[in-house]
Scaffold this active site. Sequence first.
Site, PDB file in Angstrom:
ATOM      1  N   LYS A 243      -4.634   2.016  -0.414  1.00 11.89           N
ATOM      2  CA  LYS A 243      -5.952   2.671   0.084  1.00 11.89           C
ATOM      3  C   LYS A 243      -5.808   4.119   0.541  1.00 11.89           C
ATOM      4  CE  LYS A 243      -6.934  -0.870   2.825  1.00 11.89           C
ATOM      5  NZ  LYS A 243      -6.307  -1.831   2.337  1.00 11.89           N
TER       6      LYS A 243
ATOM      7  N   MET B  18      -3.722   7.488  12.597  1.00 13.06           N
ATOM      8  CA  MET B  18      -4.729   8.067  11.716  1.00 13.06           C
ATOM      9  C   MET B  18      -5.671   8.706  12.166  1.00 13.06           C
ATOM     10  SD  MET B  18      -5.030   4.124  10.291  1.00 13.06           S
ATOM     11  CE  MET B  18      -5.335   3.394  11.918  1.00 13.06           C
TER      12      MET B  18
ATOM     13  N   ASP C 254       0.995  -1.218  -0.056  1.00 12.49           N
ATOM     14  CA  ASP C 254      -0.021  -0.057  -0.116  1.00 12.49           C
ATOM     15  C   ASP C 254       0.953   1.141  -0.093  1.00 12.49           C
ATOM     16  OD1 ASP C 254       0.670  -0.113   2.854  1.00 12.49           O
ATOM     17  OD2 ASP C 254      -0.957  -1.371   3.192  1.00 12.49           O
TER      18      ASP C 254
END
Length: 280
Positions: free
Chosen positions: A78, A193, A57
């Site tokens: 993503k 995040m 990723d």
Amino acid sequence: MAETDTSTEATDSEPIDAGPDVEPGTVYLVGSGPGDPELLTVRAHRLLEESDVVLHDKLPGPKIIETLPEDRREDVGKRAGGERTPQSAINERLVELAREGKSVVRLKGGDSFVFGRGGEEAEYLAAHDVPFEVVPGVTSAIAAPAVAGVPVTHRDHASSVSFVTGHEDPTKAESAVDWGALAATGGTIVVLMGVGRLPDYTKALLETGMAPETPVALVERGTWPGQRVATGTLETIVEARDEADISPPAVTVIGDVAGTRESVVDFLQNDYGDASEDPR
């Protein structure tokens, strides 16, 4: 930089045909560390050189991804609000490649078992009789604050640390994070995040009674070119985030340890660049 994406897609799917009678290859669930290639483990580096294909990723970082030959890498990354590969498709691709007899590296930022879906992928591989190995990585939850001069524990300030996702499954009826309980521990809170939801959880902590002057640090792209750091307090950090233009991926450190950066930063030699080198 950071262990990255906990948004939810279905992880079960229709059974995958085994195809020809080929001995399955091994899937390696590899943590790449926070992004600096020199922080890859020796085993991770060797597997990246020897594997038949690498599914990665975005968060291993540009310097690591650029070292992978294009014909041996597949981008299954993503991005928040953008295009992304469903987790179910990643799971199926891992099984498909392994059943072709290939050696497969599933490369994740940080450590794949820290908010990185490594556990889900391990369960899926086991359910489909695919052998796998876990290769731990240096988690960005500790490494990103460290290279910015912020220890997550300190004898004078914090004897415990809690790791929290700031990007919970949006389908949950209510948050699984008890911010009041975290505040009551008196230790360090590290949020991964959590840039976009910073106003939400700082407000939640203030409402539980955490002191407004509690130090907070945000570290964007720790160990990447263009690393950025913003500091403030629980009451001011949202404004500091906006002034410094902090964007994902970033790690948030909440607690007295965040205040120690000021006393060491002038002598800190972990230089990963500034906004003039911003890769965004």
